[in-house]
Design an enzyme around this catalytic site. Structure first.
Site, PDB file in Angstrom:
ATOM      1  N   ASP A 241     -12.313   3.240  22.009  1.00 37.95           N
ATOM      2  CA  ASP A 241     -13.179   3.249  20.823  1.00 37.95           C
ATOM      3  C   ASP A 241     -12.422   3.754  19.595  1.00 37.95           C
ATOM      4  OD1 ASP A 241     -13.031   5.688  22.116  1.00 37.95           O
ATOM      5  OD2 ASP A 241     -15.179   6.114  22.029  1.00 37.95           O
TER       6      ASP A 241
ATOM      7  N   GLY B 155     -24.932   3.724  20.066  1.00 35.74           N
ATOM      8  CA  GLY B 155     -23.756   3.655  20.930  1.00 35.74           C
ATOM      9  C   GLY B 155     -22.619   2.842  20.349  1.00 35.74           C
TER      10      GLY B 155
ATOM     11  N   ALA C 107     -15.485   6.866  15.254  1.00 27.45           N
ATOM     12  CA  ALA C 107     -15.355   6.454  13.844  1.00 27.45           C
ATOM     13  C   ALA C 107     -15.161   7.688  12.960  1.00 27.45           C
ATOM     14  CB  ALA C 107     -16.578   5.657  13.404  1.00 27.45           C
TER      15      ALA C 107
ATOM     16  N   GLY D 209     -20.327   4.083  18.619  1.00 25.78           N
ATOM     17  CA  GLY D 209     -19.123   4.917  18.564  1.00 25.78           C
ATOM     18  C   GLY D 209     -18.988   5.737  17.310  1.00 25.78           C
ATOM     19  N   SER D 210     -20.045   6.497  16.962  1.00 19.92           N
ATOM     20  CA  SER D 210     -19.957   7.264  15.722  1.00 19.92           C
ATOM     21  C   SER D 210     -18.926   8.389  15.815  1.00 19.92           C
ATOM     22  CB  SER D 210     -21.309   7.821  15.323  1.00 19.92           C
ATOM     23  OG  SER D 210     -21.779   8.678  16.316  1.00 19.92           O
ATOM     24  N   SER D 211     -18.710   8.961  17.018  1.00 20.74           N
ATOM     25  CA  SER D 211     -17.732  10.058  17.114  1.00 20.74           C
ATOM     26  C   SER D 211     -16.327   9.527  16.880  1.00 20.74           C
ATOM     27  CB  SER D 211     -17.756  10.730  18.485  1.00 20.74           C
ATOM     28  OG  SER D 211     -19.026  10.799  18.988  1.00 20.74           O
TER      29      SER D 211
END
Ligand code: MEV
Length: 321
Positions: A155, A108, A114, A110-112
């Site tokens: 994010d 969680g 990033a 925040g890979s999307s």
């Protein structure tokens, strides 16, 4: 230039989640786990994607078709960002995108967002389009909204600007704040679905607007106080405000028994304050600590069933390597 590599950080919400979706401010920090993207120009008008961490190999689609209809989950953000970029700044040459992730999307962090941040920065560089951070943010946020339908963009702001930020959606205010504090981060082992939790809070708001709006108001005020305490270096007040923020999140119904017990354990071990971080339902909790309490708080969270995530706050924003 035929090839560029960019990277962008993950994030941790400090205070203000959920209320930020409804126009209140939040404070977020970038963390030192990064997502890298290598972009290479191609002579043919296609988008090729190699994203091993989400099991995407040898993916190829004509530029005229990207970001539409059925897409594998692992290419959605990439396709939609490239589509929106090329709509705004048309190009002849195609693109090969290869991602390298330092963090597991399940945590969680925040890979999307990033991924989106690394891509917009990389695209602007490789196609030689000069864009401000705010323009990069606006383009990326459009892509996130097209895919997720909900979200404040906090994010993405952390991933593009880096450091710690005071943020108001949709990028109405994005201002740097101090990062002179120490956090311990505990992962519950439970992956939470942000969109589902945001929609659940939206439903509560629709059914009980007075009560839920009052909670959002209170969270908004708390974030302002937190910001002041942060700039004054008043960690005791920051900790107290984090505890109060957790109470509001419990009232919104987004905490969980496991989050509650990790938070309780951290406080009992001497944390100045502790709360869930992000959408709730699982994912992570954070505890504000003074150096001499760090080890005890980590141990208490582990004993209560949490997994300690070693992260540094205030990481660099998206950049070309
Ligand atoms: C999720 O990490 C934080 C929320 O406030 C959603 C958002 O701001 O996009 C719940």
């Amino acid at each position: 230039m035929n090839k560029v590599t960019s990277s962008a950080p993950g994030k941790l919400m400090i205070v203000g989640e959920h209320a930020v979706v409804h126009g209140k401010p939040c404070i977020v920090t970038a963390v030192n786990q990064r997502l890298g993207a290598t972009l290479e120009l191609l002579d043919k008008p296609v988008l090729e994607v190699e994203a091993p961490e989400v099991d995407i190999h040898d993916y190829s689609r004509p530029l005229t078709e990207i970001g539409q209809g059925e897409m594998p989950k692992g290419t959605r953000f990439i396709e939609v960002v490239v589509k929106l970029f090329l709509q705004a700044y048309p190009q002849q040459q195609g693109l090969r995108v290869t991602t390298q992730s330092q963090f597991q999307s399940t945590f969680g962090f925040g890979s999307s967002s990033a991924t989106v941040a690394a891509l917009v920065v990389g695209l602007a560089k490789i196609y030689e389009v000069s864009l401000s951070e705010k323009e990069l943010f606006d383009l990326g946020f459009k892509a996130i909204l097209e895919i997720q339908g909900v979200g404040s963009g906090f994010d993405l702001a952390a991933a593009i600007y880096g450091g710690a930020l005071y943020f108001v959606t949709p990028g109405k205010t994005i201002e740097p704040v101090e990062t002179s504090f120490q956090l311990v981060v505990g992962y519950t082992g439970v992956k939470a679905d942000t969109s589902t939790l945001v929609r659940m809070v939206n439903d509560k708001l629709a059914h009980n607007p007075e009560e839920i709006n009052a909670i959002f108001e209170d969270i908004g005020k708390l974030v302002e106080e937190f910001r002041q305490a942060l700039s004054a270096g008043d960690f005791a007040t920051m900790g107290r405000l984090m505890n109060t923020n957790q109470e509001y999140l419990e009232k919104l119904g987004v905490s969980s028994p496991l989050l509650d017990s990790l938070i309780q354990a951290a406080r009992q071990a001497g944390a100045l304050g502790a709360k869930l971080s992000g959408a709730g339902g699982g994912d992570c909790m954070i505890a504000l600590v003074e150096s001499d309490k760090t080890a005890a708080v980590k141990e208490a969270i582990s004993k209560a069933g949490g997994q300690i995530m070693e992260v540094e706050i205030g990481a660099h924003g998206a950049k070309i390597q």
